[in-house]
Design a protein around this motif. Sequence first.
Motif, PDB file in Angstrom:
ATOM      1  N   PRO A  47       0.814  -1.230   0.000  1.00 47.00           N
ATOM      2  CA  PRO A  47       0.000   0.000   0.000  1.00 47.00           C
ATOM      3  C   PRO A  47       0.845   1.278   0.000  1.00 47.00           C
ATOM      4  CG  PRO A  47      -0.820  -1.566   1.623  1.00 47.00           C
ATOM      5  CD  PRO A  47       0.502  -2.087   1.155  1.00 47.00           C
ATOM      6  N   LEU A  48       1.992   1.234   0.680  1.00 42.14           N
ATOM      7  CA  LEU A  48       2.853   2.417   0.740  1.00 42.14           C
ATOM      8  C   LEU A  48       3.551   2.670  -0.597  1.00 42.14           C
ATOM      9  CD1 LEU A  48       4.501   1.780   4.229  1.00 42.14           C
ATOM     10  CD2 LEU A  48       2.706   3.427   3.690  1.00 42.14           C
ATOM     11  N   GLY A  49       3.866   1.603  -1.300  1.00 35.75           N
ATOM     12  CA  GLY A  49       4.609   1.764  -2.546  1.00 35.75           C
ATOM     13  C   GLY A  49       3.750   1.718  -3.799  1.00 35.75           C
ATOM     14  N   TRP A  50       2.413   1.594  -3.640  1.00 38.98           N
ATOM     15  CA  TRP A  50       1.545   1.416  -4.799  1.00 38.98           C
ATOM     16  C   TRP A  50       1.652   2.573  -5.796  1.00 38.98           C
ATOM     17  CZ3 TRP A  50      -0.468  -2.358  -7.273  1.00 38.98           C
ATOM     18  CH2 TRP A  50      -1.484  -2.150  -8.196  1.00 38.98           C
ATOM     19  N   LYS A  51       1.636   3.812  -5.289  1.00 40.92           N
ATOM     20  CA  LYS A  51       1.733   4.968  -6.183  1.00 40.92           C
ATOM     21  C   LYS A  51       3.074   4.987  -6.918  1.00 40.92           C
ATOM     22  CE  LYS A  51      -1.458   8.051  -3.746  1.00 40.92           C
ATOM     23  NZ  LYS A  51      -1.613   9.364  -3.042  1.00 40.92           N
ATOM     24  N   ASP A  52       4.136   4.663  -6.193  1.00 40.47           N
ATOM     25  CA  ASP A  52       5.453   4.596  -6.829  1.00 40.47           C
ATOM     26  C   ASP A  52       5.481   3.539  -7.923  1.00 40.47           C
ATOM     27  OD1 ASP A  52       6.458   6.560  -5.192  1.00 40.47           O
ATOM     28  OD2 ASP A  52       7.374   5.167  -3.766  1.00 40.47           O
ATOM     29  N   LEU A  53       4.838   2.421  -7.668  1.00 36.42           N
ATOM     30  CA  LEU A  53       4.819   1.340  -8.650  1.00 36.42           C
ATOM     31  C   LEU A  53       4.092   1.756  -9.924  1.00 36.42           C
ATOM     32  CD1 LEU A  53       4.050  -1.692  -6.281  1.00 36.42           C
ATOM     33  CD2 LEU A  53       6.216  -1.168  -7.398  1.00 36.42           C
ATOM     34  N   LYS A  54       2.965   2.442  -9.773  1.00 36.39           N
ATOM     35  CA  LYS A  54       2.168   2.857 -10.935  1.00 36.39           C
ATOM     36  C   LYS A  54       2.855   3.972 -11.718  1.00 36.39           C
ATOM     37  CE  LYS A  54      -2.248   3.219 -10.665  1.00 36.39           C
ATOM     38  NZ  LYS A  54      -3.612   3.636 -10.252  1.00 36.39           N
TER      39      LYS A  54
END
Length: 306
Positions: A47-54
């Motif tokens: 959840p913390l890295g989801w935006k970074d992944l996208k």
Amino acid sequence: MLRSYLLLTITMIIFSGNILIGKAISDLPPITMTFFRCLIAFLILLPLGWKDLKRNRSLWMKERKPIVALSISGIILFNLFLYASLQFTSSTNVAVIETTTPVFAVILGMLFLKERLNSIQCTGIFLSLIGALWVITKGSWTIISQLQFNLGDVLVLLAVIAWAVYTLLIKQHSHKYPLYGSLAIMLFLAVIILFPFAAVEWRVGILHLLEPKLIFGLLYLGIFPSFVALVFWNKGVAAIGPSRASIFLNLLPVFTIIGAVLFLGETVSIFQLIGGIVVIVGVYLSTKETSAKVKEIQSPEKEMHG
């Protein structure tokens, strides 16, 4: 300032807990232990890295080779060798030998990044390696001459070398990646790579994993060293700087020895105490003049959990 010191001290307690819990549940196969640690940590960090992944889909493909190498060296091999070592040697030995990690990072920096070392650092490296060798051989020349080393001590040395390789890669590539997104990717790769090997270990059954002791142990490994310590370490380093924060790494064998005696019933010998003191002095000297970048990646755990 006091709050930062407290956070860094708690971080070292959590790291020592990683060794102690790993020893307490060492009846689990090391691949299984590493797999579930990575899986739990991935689920927490996703959840913390989801935006970074996208946002960075093209980056992950473009820089896939370094991220795979980081995952294999720092997450898979480091943890695998560490947990495997705990099946054969004491948690005290593991802690003392693991404390030499910054020294191996400095050595690799000298060999591959052409970093220069002064006489104090060279003395520190020598002392650290002598101290670790003293612990491994129990102060016996016979063990050295006949190459009768404990398998667990050799495995933790391999873990240290794997982490030193990881630090070298971090220094070269970490600026390319957002923190939480890259950690999530590395953990995901580790889960995928480890799964078929863990499945082989499960051929005899996995119902024993439902024992409360093992469940709580795996949750600790996946949550505290993998996430809580990461946050605490980063906050501490941001407040007082990597140079001063790195000194706290010397507390790792201290807390581990205390925990091993209190909770695991281990006895600590004089050769372990002497070797530990020599290693700590050597680590302090060898990292005293290193660059901030090297010191930022010295911790055996902080980047992933490493």
